[in-house]
Design an enzyme around this catalytic site. Structure first.
Site, PDB file in Angstrom:
ATOM      1  N   SER A   9       0.855  -1.188   0.000  1.00  0.00           N
ATOM      2  CA  SER A   9       0.000   0.000   0.000  1.00  0.00           C
ATOM      3  C   SER A   9       0.889   1.236   0.000  1.00  0.00           C
ATOM      4  O   SER A   9       1.647   1.465   0.952  1.00  0.00           O
ATOM      5  CB  SER A   9      -0.886   0.010   1.248  1.00  0.00           C
ATOM      6  N   HIS A  34      -0.924  -1.147  -4.474  1.00  0.00           N
ATOM      7  CA  HIS A  34      -2.216  -0.841  -3.837  1.00  0.00           C
ATOM      8  C   HIS A  34      -2.291   0.668  -3.600  1.00  0.00           C
ATOM      9  O   HIS A  34      -1.419   1.246  -2.944  1.00  0.00           O
ATOM     10  CB  HIS A  34      -2.354  -1.615  -2.529  1.00  0.00           C
ATOM     11  N   ASP A  36      -4.463   3.792  -2.269  1.00  0.00           N
ATOM     12  CA  ASP A  36      -5.557   4.159  -1.363  1.00  0.00           C
ATOM     13  C   ASP A  36      -6.058   5.574  -1.629  1.00  0.00           C
ATOM     14  O   ASP A  36      -5.312   6.539  -1.474  1.00  0.00           O
ATOM     15  CB  ASP A  36      -5.068   4.072   0.091  1.00  0.00           C
ATOM     16  N   MET A  38      -8.578   8.380  -0.425  1.00  0.00           N
ATOM     17  CA  MET A  38      -9.407   8.800   0.728  1.00  0.00           C
ATOM     18  C   MET A  38      -9.858  10.236   0.527  1.00  0.00           C
ATOM     19  O   MET A  38      -9.083  11.080   0.078  1.00  0.00           O
ATOM     20  CB  MET A  38      -8.587   8.703   2.015  1.00  0.00           C
ATOM     21  N   HIS A  68      -8.109   1.400  -4.424  1.00  0.00           N
ATOM     22  CA  HIS A  68      -9.060   1.169  -3.326  1.00  0.00           C
ATOM     23  C   HIS A  68      -9.742   2.501  -3.029  1.00  0.00           C
ATOM     24  O   HIS A  68      -9.151   3.387  -2.415  1.00  0.00           O
ATOM     25  CB  HIS A  68      -8.274   0.640  -2.102  1.00  0.00           C
ATOM     26  N   MET A  70     -11.961   4.907  -1.162  1.00  0.00           N
ATOM     27  CA  MET A  70     -12.641   5.193   0.110  1.00  0.00           C
ATOM     28  C   MET A  70     -13.237   6.586  -0.057  1.00  0.00           C
ATOM     29  O   MET A  70     -12.763   7.565   0.544  1.00  0.00           O
ATOM     30  CB  MET A  70     -11.648   5.117   1.272  1.00  0.00           C
ATOM     31  N   MET A 139     -11.544  -5.588   4.657  1.00  0.00           N
ATOM     32  CA  MET A 139     -10.753  -4.700   5.504  1.00  0.00           C
ATOM     33  C   MET A 139     -10.521  -5.401   6.839  1.00  0.00           C
ATOM     34  O   MET A 139     -11.472  -5.865   7.476  1.00  0.00           O
ATOM     35  CB  MET A 139     -11.491  -3.379   5.768  1.00  0.00           C
ATOM     36  N   ASP A 177      -6.750  -6.323   3.714  1.00  0.00           N
ATOM     37  CA  ASP A 177      -6.103  -5.001   3.792  1.00  0.00           C
ATOM     38  C   ASP A 177      -6.167  -4.456   5.210  1.00  0.00           C
ATOM     39  O   ASP A 177      -7.250  -4.177   5.727  1.00  0.00           O
ATOM     40  CB  ASP A 177      -6.838  -4.058   2.822  1.00  0.00           C
TER      41      ASP A 177
HETATM   42  O1  LIG Z   1      -6.841   0.957   3.042  1.00  0.00           O
HETATM   43  C1  LIG Z   1      -6.000   1.179   3.912  1.00  0.00           C
HETATM   44  C2  LIG Z   1      -6.394   1.952   5.118  1.00  0.00           C
HETATM   45  O2  LIG Z   1      -7.703   2.368   5.022  1.00  0.00           O
HETATM   46  C3  LIG Z   1      -4.568   0.736   3.714  1.00  0.00           C
HETATM   47  O3  LIG Z   1      -4.462   0.034   2.498  1.00  0.00           O
HETATM   48  C4  LIG Z   1      -4.061  -0.121   4.853  1.00  0.00           C
HETATM   49  O4  LIG Z   1      -4.255   0.414   6.098  1.00  0.00           O
HETATM   50  C5  LIG Z   1      -2.614  -0.546   4.646  1.00  0.00           C
HETATM   51  O5  LIG Z   1      -1.772  -0.111   5.631  1.00  0.00           O
HETATM   52  P1  LIG Z   1      -1.125  -1.065   6.761  1.00  0.00           P
HETATM   53  O6  LIG Z   1      -0.595  -2.289   6.073  1.00  0.00           O
HETATM   54  O7  LIG Z   1      -0.064  -0.211   7.344  1.00  0.00           O
HETATM   55  O8  LIG Z   1      -2.229  -1.408   7.720  1.00  0.00           O
HETATM   56 FE   LIG Z   2      -6.375   0.007   1.137  1.00  0.00          FE
END
Ligand SMILES: O=C(CO)[C@H](O)[C@H](O)COP(=O)(O)O
Ligand SMILES: [Fe+2]
Length: 224
Positions: A9, A34, A36, A38, A68, A70, A139, A177
Site C-alpha cells: 500500500s 495498492h 488508497d 481517501m 481502493h 474510500m 478490511m 487489507d
Molecule cells: O486501506 C488502507 C487503510 O484504510 C490501507 O491500504 C491499509 O491500512 C494498509 O496499511 P497497513 O498495512 O499499514 O495497515
Molecule cells: Fe487500502
C-alpha cells in the site's frame, strides 16, 4: 485458487519520491501497487487521486494498480481512474447508491471490479452481484489510516468469503487489507486470502526485498 499477490500500500510510501519508491518496491518483488484513495468524507483522511495514478503510469509503472476507493459518492470518480490507468477498482458498497451500476461502470471501462467490506459490514451485498465481481477485499482494520492492528475476526470472514467464491465457480481474488505483517500473513492465507495488502510492514522495513521474500517464505508454508 489463484497465485498469491503481494500488494504494497503506497499510503506508507515516501510521497515526496513516489515514483522512485514504487519502482523500488516492484523491483523488490511486489506484484501489485495498492493505491488508497481517501476523501475526508467517507473516511477521515485525505490522500491521492487519479492525477497521481496517471503520473505513475507516465513515469513508467506497468505493474497492476489496485485502486481502493474510500470515497463517497463513488461513480463520479470511476471514469477518471479508468482513464488514469487503474487495473482494479474497488469500492465500499455503502458508499454507492447503486452498487450494480458502479460495478458495471468499472467493467465497461475495461478494469477489474471489486467490493470492499469494512470489519463490521456483512458480505450480504455480494449476493446478487457475484457475477460482476473480480475481487473481494476484506478490511482487517477500520479504513482511513495505515499502521493499525489486524482485527482477528477477519479470519472467520475470510473463510466465509472463500466459501462464497468456491460456490460461485468463478476466479475471484480475495484480498485482505490492514495490519498484515510477517507474523500473521500465513494465518491470513490459511483462512483463504490470495492477495495481501501491506503498507507499513513493507515501507517501514529497511529492506523491501527482504521483507517481501520473508512474506513469500511464510506463504510457501501455508497448509491448504
Ligand atoms: O486501506 C488502507 C487503510 O484504510 C490501507 O491500504 C491499509 O491500512 C494498509 O496499511 P497497513 O498495512 O499499514 O495497515
Ligand atoms: Fe487500502
Amino acid at each position: 485458487m489463484q497465485p498469491y499477490f503481494i500488494a504494497p500500500s503506497i499510503l506508507s510510501a515516501d510521497f515526496a519520491r513516489l515514483g522512485e519508491d514504487v519502482d523500488k518496491v516492484l523491483a523488490a518483488g511486489a506484484d501489485v501497487v495498492h493505491f488508497d484513495v481517501m476523501d475526508n468524507h467517507y473516511v477521515p483522511n485525505l490522500t491521492i487521486g487519479p492525477m497521481v495514478c496517471s503520473a505513475l503510469r507516465k513515469y513508467g509503472v506497468t505493474a497492476p494498480i489496485d485502486v481502493h476507493l474510500m470515497v463517497q459518492p463513488v461513480d463520479r470518480i470511476i471514469g477518471d481512474f479508468i482513464e488514469a490507468g487503474a487495473s482494479y477498482i474497488t469500492f465500499h458498497p455503502e458508499a454507492s447508491a447503486h452498487v450494480d451500476r458502479s460495478l458495471q461502470l468499472i467493467k465497461d471501462g475495461g478494469c477489474k471490479a471489486g467490493l470492499v467490506f469494512n470489519p463490521a459490514t456483512s458480505l450480504d451485498a455480494l449476493k446478487y452481484v457475484m457475477d460482476k465481481v473480480d475481487m473481494i477485499l476484506l478490511m482487517s482494520v477500520n479504513p482511513g489510516f495505515g499502521g493499525q492492528k489486524f482485527i482477528p475476526s477477519t479470519l472467520d470472514k475470510l473463510r466465509e468469503a472463500r466459501a462464497l467464491i468456491s460456490a460461485s465457480g468463478r476466479d475471484i481474488r480475495l484480498e485482505v487489507d490492514g495490519g498484515v505483517n510477517l507474523h500473521n500473513i500465513r494465518a491470513i492465507a490459511e483462512a483463504g486470502a490470495d492477495t495481501f495488502v501491506a503498507g507499513s510492514a513493507i515501507f517501514n522495513a529497511p529492506d523491501y526485498a527482504e521483507v517481501i521474500a520473508q512474506m513469500r517464505a511464510e506463504l510457501a508454508q501455508v497448509q491448504k
